[in-house]
Design an enzyme around this catalytic site. Structure first.
Site, mmCIF file in Angstrom:
data_model
loop_
_atom_site.group_PDB
_atom_site.id
_atom_site.type_symbol
_atom_site.label_atom_id
_atom_site.label_comp_id
_atom_site.label_asym_id
_atom_site.label_seq_id
_atom_site.Cartn_x
_atom_site.Cartn_y
_atom_site.Cartn_z
ATOM 1 N N HIS A 176 0.870 -1.181 0.000
ATOM 2 C CA HIS A 176 0.000 0.000 0.000
ATOM 3 C C HIS A 176 0.909 1.233 0.000
ATOM 4 O O HIS A 176 2.036 1.176 0.507
ATOM 5 C CB HIS A 176 -0.833 -0.055 1.287
ATOM 6 C CG HIS A 176 -1.882 0.994 1.436
ATOM 7 N ND1 HIS A 176 -1.614 2.271 1.843
ATOM 8 C CD2 HIS A 176 -3.220 0.946 1.263
ATOM 9 C CE1 HIS A 176 -2.745 2.970 1.918
ATOM 10 N NE2 HIS A 176 -3.736 2.183 1.570
ATOM 11 N N ASP A 253 3.094 -4.908 8.000
ATOM 12 C CA ASP A 253 1.878 -4.114 7.868
ATOM 13 C C ASP A 253 0.684 -5.066 8.010
ATOM 14 O O ASP A 253 0.411 -5.872 7.116
ATOM 15 C CB ASP A 253 1.881 -3.425 6.493
ATOM 16 C CG ASP A 253 0.599 -2.649 6.220
ATOM 17 O OD1 ASP A 253 -0.357 -2.763 7.012
ATOM 18 O OD2 ASP A 253 0.562 -1.929 5.197
ATOM 19 N N GLN A 256 -4.473 -5.227 6.691
ATOM 20 C CA GLN A 256 -5.464 -6.125 6.092
ATOM 21 C C GLN A 256 -5.470 -7.501 6.730
ATOM 22 O O GLN A 256 -6.445 -8.248 6.568
ATOM 23 C CB GLN A 256 -5.206 -6.266 4.580
ATOM 24 C CG GLN A 256 -5.414 -4.997 3.791
ATOM 25 C CD GLN A 256 -6.872 -4.530 3.782
ATOM 26 O OE1 GLN A 256 -7.798 -5.303 3.961
ATOM 27 N NE2 GLN A 256 -7.060 -3.239 3.567
ATOM 28 N N LYS A 279 -10.261 -1.156 10.362
ATOM 29 C CA LYS A 279 -10.319 -2.338 9.483
ATOM 30 C C LYS A 279 -10.850 -3.552 10.226
ATOM 31 O O LYS A 279 -11.076 -4.597 9.632
ATOM 32 C CB LYS A 279 -8.922 -2.681 8.948
ATOM 33 C CG LYS A 279 -8.169 -1.533 8.306
ATOM 34 C CD LYS A 279 -8.540 -1.339 6.862
ATOM 35 C CE LYS A 279 -7.575 -0.358 6.202
ATOM 36 N NZ LYS A 279 -8.016 0.093 4.901
ATOM 37 N N CYS A 417 -4.945 2.903 -3.494
ATOM 38 C CA CYS A 417 -3.694 3.355 -2.855
ATOM 39 C C CYS A 417 -2.598 2.307 -2.994
ATOM 40 O O CYS A 417 -1.796 2.099 -2.051
ATOM 41 C CB CYS A 417 -3.902 3.701 -1.381
ATOM 42 S SG CYS A 417 -5.093 4.993 -1.122
HETATM 43 N N1 PMP Z 1 -1.657 -0.801 4.536
HETATM 44 C C1 PMP Z 1 -2.617 -1.542 3.976
HETATM 45 C C2 PMP Z 1 -2.303 -2.920 3.488
HETATM 46 C C3 PMP Z 1 -3.932 -1.031 3.890
HETATM 47 O O1 PMP Z 1 -4.883 -1.765 3.331
HETATM 48 C C4 PMP Z 1 -4.189 0.260 4.381
HETATM 49 C C5 PMP Z 1 -5.590 0.845 4.299
HETATM 50 N N2 PMP Z 1 -6.203 0.689 3.049
HETATM 51 C C6 PMP Z 1 -3.154 0.974 4.949
HETATM 52 C C7 PMP Z 1 -1.904 0.412 5.015
HETATM 53 C C8 PMP Z 1 -3.365 2.347 5.497
HETATM 54 O O2 PMP Z 1 -4.269 2.313 6.574
HETATM 55 P P1 PMP Z 1 -4.859 3.651 7.190
HETATM 56 O O3 PMP Z 1 -5.395 4.440 6.022
HETATM 57 O O4 PMP Z 1 -5.945 3.176 8.101
HETATM 58 O O5 PMP Z 1 -3.761 4.347 7.875
#
Ligand code: PMP
Length: 461
Positions: A176, A253, A256, A279, A417
């Site tokens: 991401h 990370d 997910q 999440k 993203c």
């Molecule tokens: N890493 C991953 C794999 C994600 O899916 C996301 C959220 N889509 C993020 C980081 C960022 O999370 P947040 O926007 O809640 O900070």
């Protein structure tokens, strides 16, 4: 649309985390984490980590989520945008309002009664989080705004101290933007070099290639456990082993993975594990940085201010130990408390049972979606979480998203993203339904019907 109950017993064996056990369709021993109305909240019971052999009662679970009764464009809401954010159970909603009704204060325990209540509720949420992750010490749990903030904290704080000219950071192609951009920024600031481990055409991470990239100059490996764009599940434990074998710190990370699989940070062995509350049926604006004791000790404070200091003169400041050292200023107290309730809710349902059920949804949807003429699934890795990215010939993802929205179905259409991995897969954007444990195969049927009609020219333009 048929009711969730009618879909539930169709393939009951899928709903079991532990194969072979007897099947029961009730959850009557679930803990009620919501406080009594009208009085100070009762202390929450401990997090339950064993799931036994009970089945997931999806109809009952759905009734816990008020928003699932919503209608959108005249149709029952079908929430398939879970990888972006999850909906909240009544227990979480009630816990947050109860906090503001009965406990609200800044957290400075000794000042007065409400300060004590708020401090207890906040620290109780930290302990709940510790237990959910099986972290050794409550001090290892730092509350932050979310995954993005946690990664930026590590990049800017740990990174500034430990990275220099020519040092290397290894990430993967699956990441991401939140696990790419902070590393680009710190690389520019320090002269470190960013390396990227590749994936194959199906979106499997190539671990041997990753291992080839990790060497004596590698200071950090940062990798996702589940890709939000493709659903790929990586072998995070092996990534940690590879990093550690070469003396690097490893950040996983978990944005997910946290709602889809059991996490045990001791077993995983990562130096840093990060996730966002929203999440995993918790509130937005609250997330967690777990850090191993020595990793946090080796990380300077990120922001300066109140809460994080032991003593301040006009010349210097002495800092507190973790986690306070990293929690400058007034934090998101109520939402941390709400996150604690969310984690209890998920633990009570049983994360293994949730994982098994979501897998069932993915297994149900995948062949049916790919059978629709013109559909191409983007990301077909060996191990996947319940994310089903696809493109449809002759229709822009946004157009598909709008057609689904017209029928009350929420999916994400865009780059999620995660532009580098989508480009690696040969696309700029996808349509991305992503399933949670409150979704049903009936909802998937409604979704498939819209995509099928669109593919055959029967819906929209
Ligand atoms: N890493 C991953 C794999 C994600 O899916 C996301 C959220 N889509 C993020 C980081 C960022 O999370 P947040 O926007 O809640 O900070």
């Amino acid at each position: 649309m048929t009711t969730p109950e009618t879909s539930f017993p169709a393939t009951p064996e899928f709903y079991f985390a532990d194969a072979g056990g007897p099947m029961f369709y009730f959850l009557d021993d679930r803990l009620d984490a919501s406080p009594a109305i009208g009085g100070p909240p009762t202390p929450e019971p401990p997090v339950v980590t064993t799931t036994g052999d009970r089945a997931l009662d999806v109809a009952s679970v759905r009734s816990d989520f008020p928003i699932l009764g919503e209608r959108v464009n005249g149709r029952p809401l079908i929430w398939f945008d879970n990888a972006a954010t999850t909906q909240k159970p009544r227990a979480v909603i009630d816990r947050i309002s109860s906090f503001y009704e009965h406990e609200n204060s800044n957290i400075h325990r000794a000042a007065h009664e409400l300060a004590a209540r708020a401090t207890d509720a906040y620290e109780d949420a930290r302990e709940t989080t510790r237990r959910f992750l099986n972290a050794p010490r409550v001090e290892d749990i730092v509350f932050v705004r979310g995954t993005t903030e946690a990664i930026n904290l590590v990049a800017q704080s740990w990174g500034r101290k430990h990275l220099g000219e020519g040092d290397e950071i290894v990430i993967t192609h699956l990441e991401h933007h939140a696990n790419i951009v902070p590393w680009q920024q710190i690389s520019r600031q320090t002269g470190a070099v960013l390396k990227v481990a590749p994936v194959d055409d199906r979106g499997n991470l190539l671990l041997d290639e990753l291992e080839r990239l990790v060497g004596p100059r590698t200071k950090l490996v940062a990798a996702t456990q589940v890709s939000n764009a493709l659903g790929t599940v990586t072998d995070a434990k092996r990534i940690v082993e590879i990093g550690h074998r070469h003396g690097a710190r490893v950040l996983i990370d978990g944005a997910q993975s946290i709602p889809h699989m059991p996490i045990d940070v001791v077993d995983l062995g990562a130096d840093f594990f990060v996730f966002s509350g929203h999440k995993i049926v918790g509130p937005t604006g609250i997330g967690v940085l777990y850090g191993a004791q020595d990793a946090l000790a080796d990380t300077p404070p990120w922001q300066g201010g109140g809460n994080m200091i032991a003593d301040v003169t006009l010349e210097r400041a002495l800092y507190q130990d973790p986690p306070n050292k990293f929690e400058a200023g007034t934090g998101n107290i109520a939402d941390a408390v709400g996150l604690g309730t969310a984690l209890r809710y998920v633990a009570d349902l049983g994360i293994e049972r949730i994982a098994a059920y979501e897998h069932h949804l993915l297994d149900y949807a995948t062949p049916r979606l790919s059978a629709i003429p013109g559909v191409r699934i983007i990301g077909t890795a060996d191990e996947k979480a319940s994310v089903l990215s696809f493109v449809l010939d002759g229709h822009e993802p946004l157009e598909v998203g709008k057609a689904l929205n017209a029928e009350g179905i929420a999916v994400r259409a865009g780059h999620h993203c995660a532009q580098p991995i989508l480009r690696r897969m040969g696309v700029e954007q996808t349509v991305r339904p992503s399933f949670a444990f409150y979704n049903t195969t009936d909802e998937i049927d409604v979704f498939l019907d819209v995509v099928d009609r669109l593919a055959r020219g029967g819906v929209g333009g």
